[in-house]
Scaffold this motif. Structure first.
Motif, PDB file in Angstrom:
ATOM      1  N   ARG A 197       0.758  -1.278  -0.001  1.00  0.00           N
ATOM      2  CA  ARG A 197       0.127  -0.163   0.098  1.00  0.00           C
ATOM      3  C   ARG A 197       0.846   1.503   0.095  1.00  0.00           C
ATOM      4  NH1 ARG A 197      -2.352   3.320   4.051  1.00  0.00           N
ATOM      5  NH2 ARG A 197      -4.417   3.905   3.564  1.00  0.00           N
ATOM      6  N   GLY A 198       1.754   1.222   0.856  1.00  0.00           N
ATOM      7  CA  GLY A 198       2.585   2.554   1.023  1.00  0.00           C
ATOM      8  C   GLY A 198       3.460   3.080  -0.431  1.00  0.00           C
ATOM      9  N   GLY A 199       4.104   1.821  -0.951  1.00  0.00           N
ATOM     10  CA  GLY A 199       4.776   1.947  -2.018  1.00  0.00           C
ATOM     11  C   GLY A 199       4.047   2.436  -3.247  1.00  0.00           C
ATOM     12  N   VAL A 200       2.562   1.716  -3.214  1.00  0.00           N
ATOM     13  CA  VAL A 200       1.870   2.109  -4.497  1.00  0.00           C
ATOM     14  C   VAL A 200       1.529   3.782  -4.354  1.00  0.00           C
ATOM     15  CG1 VAL A 200      -0.549   1.839  -5.401  1.00  0.00           C
ATOM     16  CG2 VAL A 200       0.960  -0.207  -4.972  1.00  0.00           C
ATOM     17  N   LEU A 201       0.967   4.233  -3.072  1.00  0.00           N
ATOM     18  CA  LEU A 201       0.558   5.622  -2.976  1.00  0.00           C
ATOM     19  C   LEU A 201       1.582   6.416  -3.317  1.00  0.00           C
ATOM     20  CD1 LEU A 201      -1.650   5.168   0.187  1.00  0.00           C
ATOM     21  CD2 LEU A 201      -2.466   5.856  -2.039  1.00  0.00           C
ATOM     22  N   GLU A 202       3.009   6.200  -2.732  1.00  0.00           N
ATOM     23  CA  GLU A 202       4.176   6.857  -3.248  1.00  0.00           C
ATOM     24  C   GLU A 202       4.359   7.075  -4.643  1.00  0.00           C
ATOM     25  OE1 GLU A 202       7.270   5.317  -1.074  1.00  0.00           O
ATOM     26  OE2 GLU A 202       6.556   5.875   1.210  1.00  0.00           O
ATOM     27  N   TRP A 203       4.267   5.992  -5.346  1.00  0.00           N
ATOM     28  CA  TRP A 203       4.561   5.856  -6.797  1.00  0.00           C
ATOM     29  C   TRP A 203       3.631   6.815  -7.358  1.00  0.00           C
ATOM     30  CZ3 TRP A 203       0.981   2.606  -9.608  1.00  0.00           C
ATOM     31  CH2 TRP A 203       1.027   2.570 -10.769  1.00  0.00           C
ATOM     32  N   LEU A 204       2.236   6.692  -7.090  1.00  0.00           N
ATOM     33  CA  LEU A 204       1.136   7.632  -7.467  1.00  0.00           C
ATOM     34  C   LEU A 204       1.268   9.022  -7.402  1.00  0.00           C
ATOM     35  CD1 LEU A 204      -1.914   5.227  -6.941  1.00  0.00           C
ATOM     36  CD2 LEU A 204      -0.738   5.679  -9.221  1.00  0.00           C
ATOM     37  N   GLU A 205       1.572   9.294  -6.155  1.00  0.00           N
ATOM     38  CA  GLU A 205       1.873  10.836  -5.764  1.00  0.00           C
ATOM     39  C   GLU A 205       3.060  11.399  -6.524  1.00  0.00           C
ATOM     40  OE1 GLU A 205       2.442  10.324  -1.511  1.00  0.00           O
ATOM     41  OE2 GLU A 205       0.244  10.433  -1.013  1.00  0.00           O
ATOM     42  N   ARG A 206       3.965  10.486  -6.708  1.00  0.00           N
ATOM     43  CA  ARG A 206       5.154  11.163  -7.597  1.00  0.00           C
ATOM     44  C   ARG A 206       4.744  11.766  -9.008  1.00  0.00           C
ATOM     45  NH1 ARG A 206       8.181   7.250  -5.213  1.00  0.00           N
ATOM     46  NH2 ARG A 206       7.972   5.497  -6.984  1.00  0.00           N
ATOM     47  N   HIS A 207       3.673  10.953  -9.558  1.00  0.00           N
ATOM     48  CA  HIS A 207       3.529  11.594 -10.851  1.00  0.00           C
ATOM     49  C   HIS A 207       2.190  12.057 -11.126  1.00  0.00           C
ATOM     50  CE1 HIS A 207       7.077   9.119 -11.756  1.00  0.00           C
ATOM     51  NE2 HIS A 207       6.532   7.953 -11.320  1.00  0.00           N
ATOM     52  N   TYR A 208       1.164  11.884 -10.035  1.00  0.00           N
ATOM     53  CA  TYR A 208      -0.163  12.589 -10.340  1.00  0.00           C
ATOM     54  C   TYR A 208       0.032  13.858  -9.495  1.00  0.00           C
ATOM     55  CZ  TYR A 208      -1.985   9.080 -13.361  1.00  0.00           C
ATOM     56  OH  TYR A 208      -2.190   8.175 -14.600  1.00  0.00           O
ATOM     57  N   ARG A 209       0.425  14.959  -9.792  1.00  0.00           N
ATOM     58  CA  ARG A 209       0.816  16.275  -9.234  1.00  0.00           C
ATOM     59  C   ARG A 209      -0.333  17.179  -9.607  1.00  0.00           C
ATOM     60  NH1 ARG A 209       5.800  14.848 -10.688  1.00  0.00           N
ATOM     61  NH2 ARG A 209       5.883  16.935 -11.721  1.00  0.00           N
ATOM     62  N   PRO A 210      -0.460  18.215  -9.079  1.00  0.00           N
ATOM     63  CA  PRO A 210      -1.246  19.410  -9.658  1.00  0.00           C
ATOM     64  C   PRO A 210      -1.100  20.257 -10.656  1.00  0.00           C
ATOM     65  CG  PRO A 210      -1.374  19.429  -7.030  1.00  0.00           C
ATOM     66  CD  PRO A 210      -0.501  18.374  -7.597  1.00  0.00           C
ATOM     67  N   GLU A 211       0.437  20.393 -10.823  1.00  0.00           N
ATOM     68  CA  GLU A 211       1.043  21.041 -11.813  1.00  0.00           C
ATOM     69  C   GLU A 211       1.345  20.350 -13.026  1.00  0.00           C
ATOM     70  OE1 GLU A 211       4.468  19.581  -9.314  1.00  0.00           O
ATOM     71  OE2 GLU A 211       2.391  20.081  -9.095  1.00  0.00           O
ATOM     72  N   THR A 212       1.181  19.020 -13.253  1.00  0.00           N
ATOM     73  CA  THR A 212       1.445  18.064 -14.431  1.00  0.00           C
ATOM     74  C   THR A 212       0.090  17.978 -15.339  1.00  0.00           C
ATOM     75  OG1 THR A 212       2.710  16.447 -15.356  1.00  0.00           O
ATOM     76  CG2 THR A 212       1.047  15.860 -13.389  1.00  0.00           C
ATOM     77  N   ASP A 213       0.060  17.380 -16.298  1.00  0.00           N
ATOM     78  CA  ASP A 213      -1.004  17.291 -17.109  1.00  0.00           C
ATOM     79  C   ASP A 213      -1.318  15.744 -17.143  1.00  0.00           C
ATOM     80  OD1 ASP A 213      -0.065  15.793 -19.759  1.00  0.00           O
ATOM     81  OD2 ASP A 213       1.036  17.582 -19.621  1.00  0.00           O
ATOM     82  N   LEU A 214      -2.766  15.366 -17.364  1.00  0.00           N
ATOM     83  CA  LEU A 214      -3.102  13.837 -17.169  1.00  0.00           C
ATOM     84  C   LEU A 214      -2.285  12.859 -18.096  1.00  0.00           C
ATOM     85  CD1 LEU A 214      -6.762  14.492 -17.120  1.00  0.00           C
ATOM     86  CD2 LEU A 214      -5.445  13.299 -15.375  1.00  0.00           C
ATOM     87  N   ALA A 215      -1.795  13.614 -19.445  1.00  0.00           N
ATOM     88  CA  ALA A 215      -1.125  12.412 -20.012  1.00  0.00           C
ATOM     89  C   ALA A 215       0.489  12.228 -19.693  1.00  0.00           C
ATOM     90  CB  ALA A 215      -1.140  13.054 -21.786  1.00  0.00           C
ATOM     91  N   GLU A 216       0.907  13.362 -19.252  1.00  0.00           N
ATOM     92  CA  GLU A 216       2.520  13.413 -18.646  1.00  0.00           C
ATOM     93  C   GLU A 216       2.254  12.441 -17.424  1.00  0.00           C
ATOM     94  OE1 GLU A 216       6.680  13.809 -19.012  1.00  0.00           O
ATOM     95  OE2 GLU A 216       5.080  14.089 -20.341  1.00  0.00           O
ATOM     96  N   ALA A 217       1.303  12.557 -16.632  1.00  0.00           N
ATOM     97  CA  ALA A 217       1.213  11.715 -15.362  1.00  0.00           C
ATOM     98  C   ALA A 217       0.992  10.570 -15.705  1.00  0.00           C
ATOM     99  CB  ALA A 217       0.066  12.318 -14.725  1.00  0.00           C
ATOM    100  N   TYR A 218       0.256  10.149 -16.674  1.00  0.00           N
ATOM    101  CA  TYR A 218      -0.001   8.577 -17.034  1.00  0.00           C
ATOM    102  C   TYR A 218       1.322   8.044 -17.814  1.00  0.00           C
ATOM    103  CZ  TYR A 218      -2.091   4.814 -19.564  1.00  0.00           C
ATOM    104  OH  TYR A 218      -2.327   3.740 -20.049  1.00  0.00           O
TER     105      TYR A 218
END
Length: 282
Positions: free
Chosen positions: A134-155
């Motif tokens: 659980r912790g590792g999955v959440l950290e991975w998602l938080e690294r990429h799905y950030r407010p300032e990025t766009d949906l395609a780049e986060a993906y």
């Protein structure tokens, strides 16, 4: 020039170098989704990895799996949510936000993740069962799905990190270099729009005569090219010697579209039927 359009982590870095030497590749792709979207997107990527490995063994040469992130896609209603399997074994929908019906159909590579992602991550954190992952999955998602990025780049970044160790190379066709490389091919699709439309209509008719519905509606006047105009991403239709957009009604000559291809190639993109052609071409 295309090197900057690729993402590669771990073992994928060596595969990216092979891709620029003498390797062939297996391509697949998907439009961006929230928190990597439906699981079948990851399954498609893993299938490309497996097929590349099998082909490499069979042919005795380097075969690289490449994932095409279709960030030009404008269907926000598909990319704005995901589903989570909770600790109670229920399926919970988590939505980023809705797009107003009258809003322009902005491609997902220009759609910010936005501040709402904090609520999404909080909901996922609350829903996921307590496990060693659980912790590792959440950290991975938080690294990429950030407010300032766009949906395609986060993906793209999230998928590249997740499956880079398996050798998957991620390609962003919305990168400026990729857009410039695709522009001549999109103009060719426009120039061949009439015979392509007739061929698609003929194939749809053949399916219907066999009692099999065509998987997508076919309009002989429709091209396989999309343009960003007043109402967002819009389909170009043939209209005599010029082209008009399906929803917005904007009119373009072939010369005007050639200028857009040269000066503003980010405004042009293939539709879903043409995307595999562009994958093969690049």
């Amino acid at each position: 020039e295309l090197r900057g359009a690729f993402l590669a982590h771990g073992a994928a870095r060596d595969n990216l170098e092979r891709l620029f030497t003498n390797a062939v590749c297996v391509t697949t792709g998907q439009q961006p989704g929230l928190l990597t979207g439906p699981l079948y997107g990851v399954h498609k990527a893993l299938s490309a990895v497996a097929l590349a490995r099998a082909a490499s063994t069979q042919w005795g040469r380097d075969v690289v799996p490449v994932f095409w992130v279709a960030g030009d896609d404008h269907d926000f209603a598909e990319g704005n949510h995901t589903y989570v399997l909770t600790g109670a074994n229920d399926v919970q929908r988590v939505t980023l936000r809705e797009r107003a019906p009258e809003a322009p159909l902005t491609p997902l590579y220009r759609e910010p993740v936005g501040a709402e992602v904090a609520g999404v991550l909080d909901a996922v954190r609350a829903a996921l069962p307590e496990t060693e992952f659980r912790g590792g999955v959440l950290e991975w998602l938080e690294r990429h799905y950030r407010p300032e990025t766009d949906l395609a780049e986060a993906y793209a970044q999230a998928l590249a990190e997740l499956l880079g160790p398996q050798g998957l190379v991620v390609f962003r066709p919305t990168h400026a270099a990729a857009k410039h490389a695709m522009a001549p091919w999109l103009l060719r699709l426009l120039d061949q729009a009439e015979p392509l439309g007739a061929s698609l209509a003929q194939m749809a008719g053949a399916l219907e005569r066999q009692g099999r519905p065509a998987p997508v509606p076919v309009d002989e006047a429709a091209t396989l090219v999309m343009v960003e105009d007043a109402v967002g991403r819009d389909r170009l239709l043939r209209d005599g010697d010029s082209f008009v957009t399906r929803r917005g009604g904007g009119r373009f000559t072939r010369a005007e579209l050639a200028r857009i291809a040269h000066d503003e190639p980010q405004r042009l993109s293939p539709n879903v039927l043409a995307r595999p052609v562009l994958e093969a071409a690049l």
